[in-house]
Design a protein around this motif. Structure first.
Motif, mmCIF file in Angstrom:
data_model
loop_
_atom_site.group_PDB
_atom_site.id
_atom_site.type_symbol
_atom_site.label_atom_id
_atom_site.label_comp_id
_atom_site.label_asym_id
_atom_site.label_seq_id
_atom_site.Cartn_x
_atom_site.Cartn_y
_atom_site.Cartn_z
ATOM 1 N N GLU A 39 0.815 -1.211 0.000
ATOM 2 C CA GLU A 39 0.000 0.000 0.000
ATOM 3 C C GLU A 39 0.849 1.262 0.000
ATOM 4 O OE1 GLU A 39 -3.751 0.183 2.099
ATOM 5 O OE2 GLU A 39 -3.296 -1.754 2.993
ATOM 6 N N ARG A 40 2.156 1.112 0.195
ATOM 7 C CA ARG A 40 3.061 2.264 0.106
ATOM 8 C C ARG A 40 4.443 1.775 -0.321
ATOM 9 N NH1 ARG A 40 6.388 2.856 4.659
ATOM 10 N NH2 ARG A 40 6.917 4.904 3.827
ATOM 11 N N SER A 41 5.221 2.710 -0.816
ATOM 12 C CA SER A 41 6.561 2.382 -1.298
ATOM 13 C C SER A 41 7.551 2.364 -0.142
ATOM 14 C CB SER A 41 7.006 3.407 -2.344
ATOM 15 O OG SER A 41 6.095 3.443 -3.428
ATOM 16 N N ALA A 197 4.157 1.170 -4.146
ATOM 17 C CA ALA A 197 2.724 1.111 -3.854
ATOM 18 C C ALA A 197 1.984 0.447 -5.009
ATOM 19 C CB ALA A 197 2.179 2.512 -3.613
#
Length: 299
Positions: A39-41, A197
């Motif tokens: 959901e995120r880098s 992400a």
């Protein structure tokens, strides 16, 4: 005739034990698969599963580096604390006015008794009442000033708190958890890798409940109904067939052309209806992609 056009029927006939009625439909077992993505880098600093592992619902699978987010959050919290330090404490400042009012009120009560007995001039009482009015107005004005100053501080803090909430949301998204229990079918990442992400990290499926996807001819639709019990057959020991109870869960409303790899009761038909049979698989004997067949149970 190509070899593939007659090999599959022969294999199916060979799999049937003597005396076993012919299958009504053939297909392959499937499970509902979930593709879990980042959901995120960031860098994966913790990876807890391997292919084939069983995970429970809400079990922690991976953690993406959160150091930068924590530093930003701490910086914002420090800014909030600095802004709030300018908040005015109204209690001590208003207490001064309350003390003055209390003293003058006592003097007012004393003078009222004296004026009533004609022992003191009424002018002095009027002056005292005027002082009370002035102090009350001063207290009200000071209170308004303090409230305005504090509201200004609150307005400065509000956007900082919103940024903290946004960082908290990013922190929550840094922890990848299993949305439900299931087996890890495939992993696409390792500990220490940098992900982005939306990038898939693993595929999960609850194999305790399987579906057998089969195809039925139009003439078979009159024999079946959604919800009815069927017998599910699959490859067992020593070349035989084992069976499990199944439930016809769904039948397509529209026909489609027969897939090349599927056989029906009539060896090949032009149009078929896709159907799904739900099968419980608590012991894990059924595997995704395994061939299977069904026989309709007679009422």
């Amino acid at each position: 005739m190509k070899a593939t056009s007659w090999i599959l029927p022969l294999l199916m006939l060979a799999a049937c034990e003597p005396g076993t009625p012919p299958a009504d439909a053939y297909g392959n077992f499937e499970a509902r698969e979930l593709l879990l993505s980042a959901e995120r880098s960031g860098k994966i600093v913790q990876w807890n599963v391997q292919q084939g592992d069983w995970v429970e619902a809400d079990e922690l699978i991976a953690v993406i580096d959160t150091v930068g987010l924590h530093l930003q959050k701490n910086q914002l919290l420090a800014q909030i604390e600095a802004v709030l330090s300018r908040t005015q404490d109204m209690g001590p400042q208003l207490a001064v006015y309350d003390s003055q009012l209390a003293n003058i009120t006592r003097e007012q009560q004393r003078l009222q008794a004296l004026v009533a007995d004609s022992a003191a001039p009424s002018q002095k009482l009027d002056d005292l009442n005027g002082q009370l009015q002035v102090i009350r107005q001063q207290k009200t004005a000071h209170l308004t000033q303090l409230q305005t100053a504090n509201r200004s501080v609150s307005r400065e803090v509000e956007p900082l708190r919103v940024q903290v909430n946004m960082l908290d949301d990013q922190l929550r998204r840094s922890y990848l958890r299993a949305p439900e229990a299931g087996r890890v079918l495939v992993t696409y990442a390792e500990n220490g890798e940098v992900t982005a992400a939306g990038k898939p990290l693993l595929k999960l499926a609850d194999t305790r409940s399987m579906e057998l996807r089969v195809y039925l001819s139009g003439s078979q639709l009159g024999e079946i109904s959604v919800g009815q019990l069927v017998t599910v057959l699959f490859d067992g020991k020593e070349g035989g067939l084992d069976e499990l109870p199944g439930t016809l869960a769904w039948v397509a409303d529209e026909a489609e052309f027969t897939p090349k790899s599927i056989q029906t009761r009539e060896e090949r038909v032009d149009l078929v209806y896709e159907a799904k049979v739900a099968v419980s698989n608590p012991e894990g004997r059924l595997k995704i992609g395994m061939p299977g067949e069904i026989q309709f149970r007679q009422p």
